[in-house]
Design an enzyme around this catalytic site. Sequence first.
Site, short mmCIF file in Angstrom:
data_model
loop_
_atom_site.label_atom_id
_atom_site.label_comp_id
_atom_site.label_asym_id
_atom_site.label_seq_id
_atom_site.Cartn_x
_atom_site.Cartn_y
_atom_site.Cartn_z
N SER A 75 0.80 -1.23 0.00
CA SER A 75 0.00 0.00 0.00
C SER A 75 0.84 1.27 0.00
O SER A 75 0.32 2.34 -0.30
CB SER A 75 -0.93 0.01 1.22
OG SER A 75 -0.19 0.11 2.41
N LYS A 162 0.79 4.05 6.88
CA LYS A 162 0.23 4.89 5.81
C LYS A 162 0.80 6.29 5.97
O LYS A 162 1.57 6.58 6.87
CB LYS A 162 -1.30 4.95 5.90
CG LYS A 162 -2.02 3.61 6.04
CD LYS A 162 -1.99 2.79 4.79
CE LYS A 162 -2.74 1.46 5.01
NZ LYS A 162 -2.60 0.54 3.85
#
EC number: 3.4.21.89
Length: 335
Positions: A75, A162
């Site tokens: 990600s 993230k």
Amino acid sequence: MKEFSSRLVEKTEALLTWRARRKARKKQREAAIRARRNTLLKKLGGLLRELVETVLIVLVIQQYLIQAYVIPSGSMEQTLMIGDRVMVDKLTFGPEILPTVGKLPGLSSPKRGDIVVFENPSYISPGVAFEILHRFIYMMTLSLVDINRDEQGNPRAQLLVKRAVGTAGDRVRLERGEVFYWFPGEGGWIAERALLGKGVRFSYRPQRLVSPDMYPLLEKAARAVVWFSEGFTPDLEGRAAYQRIADSKELVDYYAFELYQMGERARLHPEEHDYARIWWQGAMGWYIPPGRLLPLGDNRDNSRDGRYFGTVSLRKVLGRPIFRFWPPARIGGVR
């Protein structure tokens, strides 16, 4: 007779002396064995104390200062790749008192653009005792051993990494996979790409895998899916778009696809307020309240992030990756 008596005395003295010497040698050997045993025990005790002290020091350092962490998914590509091992600074944002138990104050709060490690909002903990054991083994092996696995043997996504795309006071929305901001005091939306490269906090480069040409097809295909589920016959254009996407091997922006469906359902069922609410949130974006942030992956089209689970409390933010130590070809700082 005297000679016999003398010899008898000599033999008796020799026998007694030999027995005394043998006993003395035996006592010396036993004393030497005890001494060696005591020395060995002392050495083992010293080594054990040193080992315990080392373990405690390592645990304290990794719990409160800096910890090794392995990147579990793609990600954050190309910033962080699957299998990268990084050192995570835990002091700046405040470490946990114990695994999953409380949190100490940090030196600062995450800023827009920081990469953050945080607890997965979707993660269900097996219990505090297991978490402590899991973190202990994970920290002592520098992230090489992870006992927290699912039924298929895959590591559970307990922690996520993230980028903090939105911080307190921001409004953030996505349009065709691109991020737009409405900052406090500003008069309209500003594209993220217009800000990239303008300052340290916007020096990253999001990766896009979905072509802009895909979105008109997604919108038509979403309409066809909704019509079919409602018992209507989709139009030719919608059916062709759905078939083209189904036959294509290209990656699909599923968040946008679901949002398009919510919009169509809201149009067909104005009485169902949930459809309109979900569509409106997607269209108008998220407002980031105080004490929270919105995390998104740099690999925008292949990331399960805040678009699905919303904003994250700063109390759940555990640190920030600062240095990549593996693989050797990628050793260096993380930004």
